[in-house]
Scaffold this motif. Structure first.
Motif, short mmCIF file in Angstrom:
data_model
loop_
_atom_site.label_atom_id
_atom_site.label_comp_id
_atom_site.label_asym_id
_atom_site.label_seq_id
_atom_site.Cartn_x
_atom_site.Cartn_y
_atom_site.Cartn_z
N GLN A 1 7.93 14.18 21.97
CA GLN A 1 7.90 15.43 21.23
C GLN A 1 7.73 15.19 19.72
N ARG A 2 8.19 14.05 19.21
CA ARG A 2 8.04 13.78 17.79
C ARG A 2 6.62 13.33 17.49
N ARG A 3 6.05 13.87 16.45
CA ARG A 3 4.69 13.51 16.07
C ARG A 3 4.66 12.08 15.54
N PRO A 4 3.67 11.29 15.94
CA PRO A 4 3.57 9.92 15.43
C PRO A 4 3.31 9.90 13.92
N ALA A 5 3.46 8.73 13.33
CA ALA A 5 3.30 8.56 11.90
C ALA A 5 1.85 8.25 11.53
N PHE A 6 1.54 8.46 10.26
CA PHE A 6 0.20 8.17 9.74
C PHE A 6 0.34 7.52 8.38
N ASN A 7 -0.46 6.47 8.14
CA ASN A 7 -0.47 5.80 6.84
C ASN A 7 -1.89 5.38 6.51
N LEU A 8 -2.20 5.51 5.23
CA LEU A 8 -3.49 5.06 4.71
C LEU A 8 -3.22 4.04 3.61
N THR A 9 -3.89 2.90 3.69
CA THR A 9 -3.70 1.83 2.71
C THR A 9 -5.02 1.49 2.04
N VAL A 10 -4.97 1.27 0.73
CA VAL A 10 -6.12 0.78 -0.02
C VAL A 10 -5.83 -0.67 -0.38
N ASP A 11 -6.68 -1.58 0.06
CA ASP A 11 -6.45 -3.02 -0.16
C ASP A 11 -6.86 -3.46 -1.57
N GLU A 55 0.29 16.47 2.16
CA GLU A 55 1.39 15.52 2.02
C GLU A 55 0.97 14.08 2.35
N VAL A 56 -0.32 13.80 2.37
CA VAL A 56 -0.79 12.47 2.74
C VAL A 56 -0.12 11.40 1.87
N HIS A 57 0.24 10.28 2.51
CA HIS A 57 0.82 9.17 1.77
C HIS A 57 -0.15 7.99 1.79
N VAL A 58 -0.34 7.39 0.61
CA VAL A 58 -1.23 6.25 0.47
C VAL A 58 -0.46 5.09 -0.11
N ARG A 95 2.38 9.76 -6.13
CA ARG A 95 3.47 9.20 -5.31
C ARG A 95 2.97 8.14 -4.33
N ALA A 96 2.04 7.34 -4.80
CA ALA A 96 1.56 6.24 -3.98
C ALA A 96 2.65 5.18 -3.82
N GLY A 97 2.57 4.43 -2.73
CA GLY A 97 3.48 3.32 -2.53
C GLY A 97 2.77 2.00 -2.81
N PHE A 98 3.55 0.92 -2.88
CA PHE A 98 2.97 -0.40 -3.15
C PHE A 98 3.53 -1.41 -2.16
N SER A 136 -4.88 17.59 11.64
CA SER A 136 -5.01 18.50 12.78
C SER A 136 -3.94 18.24 13.84
N LYS A 137 -3.50 16.99 13.97
CA LYS A 137 -2.46 16.64 14.95
C LYS A 137 -1.06 16.64 14.32
N ARG A 138 -1.00 17.06 13.08
CA ARG A 138 0.28 17.14 12.36
C ARG A 138 1.05 15.82 12.41
N LEU A 139 0.35 14.72 12.18
CA LEU A 139 1.01 13.43 12.10
C LEU A 139 1.87 13.39 10.85
N ARG A 140 2.90 12.56 10.89
CA ARG A 140 3.86 12.48 9.78
C ARG A 140 3.42 11.41 8.78
N PRO A 141 3.06 11.80 7.54
CA PRO A 141 2.65 10.81 6.55
C PRO A 141 3.85 10.02 6.05
N LEU A 142 3.82 8.70 6.24
CA LEU A 142 4.96 7.85 5.88
C LEU A 142 4.48 6.56 5.23
N PRO A 143 5.29 5.95 4.36
CA PRO A 143 5.00 4.61 3.85
C PRO A 143 5.10 3.59 4.97
N LEU A 144 4.46 2.46 4.78
CA LEU A 144 4.50 1.41 5.79
C LEU A 144 5.94 0.94 6.06
N GLU A 145 6.75 0.88 5.02
CA GLU A 145 8.14 0.47 5.19
C GLU A 145 8.89 1.41 6.13
#
Length: 455
Positions: A214-224, A251-254, A277-280, A437-446
């Motif tokens: 029932q919980r939506r999976p997480a989503f993360n985008l990383t720029v190398d 609310e996308v997290h990068v 609010r980008a992460g590192f 569209s799938k309402r994935l949860r934007p989260l940091p890799l940590e």
């Protein structure tokens, strides 16, 4: 640990598809030619019992009573088919009726209902094409449909359905089970034709293991490899990149993978990243360019740690204890060094397979270094390799969608030439649009690694 009994016969026919998904969900699976052995399972355990419809019909009266009692007490019974057109099969002892398999198997669409047992990102999906799949005209007063098919004769029929029986559940799947498929489960679920043949076994294993879908999976985008030295003219491009991504997913997290040796980065560039609010995370132990080998991982990690501490003080940022590894040599030594230095996770481009587990489990469940389950291996893919169906398969399994881009994909380059394109977004648009569209949860890799560690 929940248990799974795979009821077969003395000729060696067992529900092998159920066995694969039992292992996927870490169920203690036992091949069993004698159904009486299910009585040995502790009453308080939620047991998965898997068998074919034909095997169910051959049970003795005493075995039927035992099975009925187990399901009534809360067990999951998964019955899988394998029928000829116009076959009939009894649903006794759980319903006083016989079902008739439709003569036609040719279908033009498959529809996944909004039933609570269907993974949330799959619920409501409709796949169009040419499929071969068995179906029945379902009496909805008896059972609840999970997968519906539209056959070429114009009728919509049910291919997978569920019956509730006291405290337990009977899950009926009309798919064949006579072939053993070693293809990775995640690849099968990404195939629209193979997906319904695998979904029933997944649902059964999820129910027995208590896996929450029932919980939506997480989503993360990383720029190398950014931010970087001499990258003084990319602030406008970075801003356009964030604004474009946020137009799909506000609310996308990068996360930006910062190489420790890049110590002379534009302050203004970093301020733009902080505003969004980008992460590192780390990009290599010390130098990103070392792709062939890492001869002294502990020594380079020690130097990298001193540089990272300096970067955090100078720029007012925080590095997550997550390592993006841009090379594959000396991986065992790298893993040891990272774990000794209290890193939480390593991020790698998805490998073809390690040989440490059956092929069918490759990339299909969370991975850890060693047996302690304290250090997480996160597998990611380039945005141009992520298709709608491959991302859907990951989310069906409850896995996070981890995407990354190279600086060139966003026209980010040190001292860029004026003739270069300003940015390149098509594949990135598709990935972020799917996540939205799938309402994935934007989260940091940590945070994603901590969730996996705590499962």
């Amino acid at each position: 640990m929940s248990k799974c009994f795979l009821i077969g016969d003395l000729s060696g026919h067992f529900p092998l598809m159920a066995a694969q998904f039992a292992r996927l969900r870490n169920l203690d699976a036992q091949l069993c030619a004698d159904p009486n052995l299910i009585a040995s399972a502790a009453a308080m355990e939620r047991t998965l019992i898997a068998m074919s419809f034909r095997r169910l019909e051959r049970l003795s009266k005493e075995q039927i009573l035992l099975l009925r009692a187990r399901v009534a007490s809360g067990d999951i019974l998964y019955i899988r088919g394998g029928f000829s057109p116009a076959d009939t099969v009894s649903l006794a002892p759980f319903a006083a009726t016989r079902i008739e398999i439709a003569e036609t198997r040719t279908a033009t669409s498959i529809r996944y209902t909004n039933h609570t047992t269907i993974p949330r990102t799959l619920a409501g999906e409709v796949n169009h094409g040419q499929f071969s799949i068995a179906g029945i005209a379902l009496d909805r007063e008896i059972a609840e449909p999970l997968v519906l098919v539209h056959h070429s004769d114009g009728a919509e029929r049910c291919a997978i359905f569920l019956m509730r029986f006291d405290r337990g559940v009977v899950l009926c799947d009309l798919s064949d089970d006579h072939l053993v498929d070693e293809t990775p489960i995640i690849e099968r679920l990404a195939d629209t034709a193979a997906r319904p043949r695998n979904l029933g076994a997944l649902i059964a294993a999820n129910l027995a293991s208590g896996t929450c879908n029932q919980r939506r999976p997480a989503f993360n985008l990383t720029v190398d490899d950014r931010p970087a030295n001499l990258d003084y003219f990319s602030r406008a491009r970075v801003t356009r990149f964030f604004d474009r991504a946020r137009s799909f997913m506000p609310e996308v997290h990068v996360d930006f993978a910062w190489t420790p040796s890049q110590c002379h980065v534009s302050y203004r560039y970093v301020e733009v990243l902080k505003q969004y609010r980008a992460g590192f995370v780390w990009n290599g132990f010390l130098k990103q360019a070392n792709r062939k080998a890492l001869n002294r991982p502990r020594s380079q990690l020690s130097v990298g740690a001193r540089l990272v501490s300096s970067l955090m003080r100078r720029y007012g940022v925080r590095f997550q204890p997550v390592m993006v590894l841009p090379f594959k040599n000396n991986l065992p030594e790298c893993l040891e060094a990272l774990q000794e230095d209290d890193f939480l996770a390593l991020v790698q481009s998805a490998p073809a397979g390690s040989g440490r587990q059956p092929e069918y489990l490759t990339l299909s469940r969370p991975e850890f270094a060693g047996k302690s389950r304290t250090f997480v291996i996160l597998n990611r893919q380039m945005t141009d390799r992520l298709t709608y169906d491959s991302m859907l398969a990951q989310t069906i399994l409850g896995l996070p969608v981890l995407a990354f881009v190279q600086p060139e994909d966003l026209a980010l380059k040190r001292l860029p030439l004026a003739s270069r394109p300003r940015y390149f977004f098509p594949t990135l648009d598709r990935v972020v649009e799917f996540a939205a569209s799938k309402r994935l949860r934007p989260l940091p890799l940590e945070a994603i690694a901590l969730e996996i560690k705590d499962q």
